[in-house]
Design a protein around this motif. Structure first.
Motif, short mmCIF file in Angstrom:
data_model
loop_
_atom_site.label_atom_id
_atom_site.label_comp_id
_atom_site.label_asym_id
_atom_site.label_seq_id
_atom_site.Cartn_x
_atom_site.Cartn_y
_atom_site.Cartn_z
N LEU A 1 37.46 26.37 22.14
CA LEU A 1 38.07 26.99 20.96
C LEU A 1 37.33 28.28 20.59
N ALA A 2 36.01 28.26 20.70
CA ALA A 2 35.24 29.48 20.41
C ALA A 2 35.64 30.60 21.36
N GLY A 3 35.91 30.24 22.61
CA GLY A 3 36.37 31.25 23.57
C GLY A 3 37.70 31.85 23.15
N GLU A 4 38.59 31.03 22.60
CA GLU A 4 39.87 31.53 22.12
C GLU A 4 39.69 32.48 20.95
N VAL A 5 38.80 32.14 20.03
CA VAL A 5 38.53 33.02 18.90
C VAL A 5 38.01 34.37 19.39
N ALA B 1 40.95 41.27 21.35
CA ALA B 1 42.27 41.93 21.39
C ALA B 1 42.46 42.80 20.14
N ALA B 2 42.00 42.31 18.98
CA ALA B 2 42.13 43.09 17.75
C ALA B 2 41.25 44.34 17.81
N VAL B 3 40.04 44.18 18.33
CA VAL B 3 39.11 45.30 18.43
C VAL B 3 39.63 46.36 19.39
N ALA B 4 40.32 45.94 20.43
CA ALA B 4 40.82 46.89 21.42
C ALA B 4 41.82 47.87 20.82
N LYS B 5 42.40 47.52 19.68
CA LYS B 5 43.39 48.39 19.04
C LYS B 5 42.76 49.40 18.10
N GLY C 1 49.83 38.36 13.65
CA GLY C 1 49.74 37.61 14.90
C GLY C 1 48.34 37.06 15.13
N ALA C 2 47.33 37.90 14.90
CA ALA C 2 45.94 37.45 15.08
C ALA C 2 45.60 36.35 14.09
N ARG C 3 46.05 36.48 12.86
CA ARG C 3 45.76 35.45 11.86
C ARG C 3 46.47 34.13 12.20
N ARG C 4 47.66 34.20 12.73
CA ARG C 4 48.36 32.98 13.14
C ARG C 4 47.60 32.27 14.25
N ARG C 5 47.11 33.05 15.21
CA ARG C 5 46.35 32.45 16.32
C ARG C 5 45.05 31.83 15.82
N LEU C 6 44.38 32.50 14.90
CA LEU C 6 43.14 31.95 14.33
C LEU C 6 43.44 30.70 13.51
#
Length: 232
Positions: free
Chosen positions: A187-191, A197-201, A155-160
């Motif tokens: 766009l940088a804010g989206e990244v 979100a990934a770090v939170a896991k 999911g994270a890779r798709r968003r990136l």
């Protein structure tokens, strides 16, 4: 145009994963090498350099290039990373203006509670005898530090990847430089959001850190350098 360069492999525990799609070619290198101490076992180090360069002139009035790189490393003792975007417009005029755009997004993930990190992020633009030209260089470096190696899920890779596609489109657009800066910042804010979100896991501390009473928390740091002229 797409460009892929496979990083050199290493017997050590540094893992480099690079995803690069460029509007018009840029090169980078990643290596993981041993740093031998006077005594004790070999230690690993990661060295990374990415960047993009655009040069517009009388022969090539428009040149727009971007890069979007993801590099992930396991636990290493030292990491040196560099990201650079450089744009130059030269020898044009108000009536025959040039447009040069260079945008580089670099994502670095490093693991371990005791690693040493040196991060360099450079964005510079130059107008040389180029009245009325539009020149923009933007370097965005995202450094993700976690006690354990971070794995970006599908999911994270798709968003990136979606952000990357939109970055390509913006780079090739004819938007005024001032508006382009705002859109790229968004766009940088989206990244940053995807990485947060990934770090939170991830676990907040490693086993070694817990044993020593450490409290280091994972995090995302954005280094941003924008330089350029909007033109007229």
């Amino acid at each position: 145009m797409s460009s892929h360069r496979k990083p050199r492999s290493s017997p050590f525990n540094g893992r480099a994963v690079r995803t690069v799609l460029l509007a018009a070619g840029a090169a980078g290198v990643a290596t993981a090498v041993p740093a031998h101490a006077a005594t004790g076992p070999a230690r690993s180090a990661a060295v990374v350099s990415d960047g993009v360069y655009a040069n517009a002139n009388r022969l090539h009035h428009t040149q727009a290039r971007d890069s979007f790189t993801i590099r992930q490393f396991d636990e290493v003792d030292a990491t040196s990373v560099r990201n650079q975007a450089r744009a130059v417009s030269m020898g044009c005029s108000v009536d025959d203006h040039c447009r040069s755009v260079a945008l580089s997004f670099q994502i670095i993930t490093v693991a371990g509670d005791a690693h040493h990190l040196k991060a360099v992020n450079v964005g510079n633009a130059a107008n040389t005898y180029c009245d009325g030209c539009q020149t923009l260089a933007g370097a965005y470096q995202f450094v993700v530090s976690t006690p354990h190696p971070l794995t970006l899920d599908a999911g994270a890779r798709r968003r990136l990847a979606d952000v990357h596609r939109r970055l390509d489109a913006l780079t090739r657009s004819t938007l005024p430089a001032t508006e382009l800066r705002e859109r790229v910042d968004a766009l940088a804010g989206e990244v940053s959001g995807v990485l947060q979100a990934a770090v939170a896991k991830t676990p907040k501390t490693s086993g070694a850190s817990k044993a020593s009473g450490g409290t280091e928390k994972p995090g995302v740091t954005l280094h941003r350098r924008l330089d350029g002229w909007p033109g007229h």
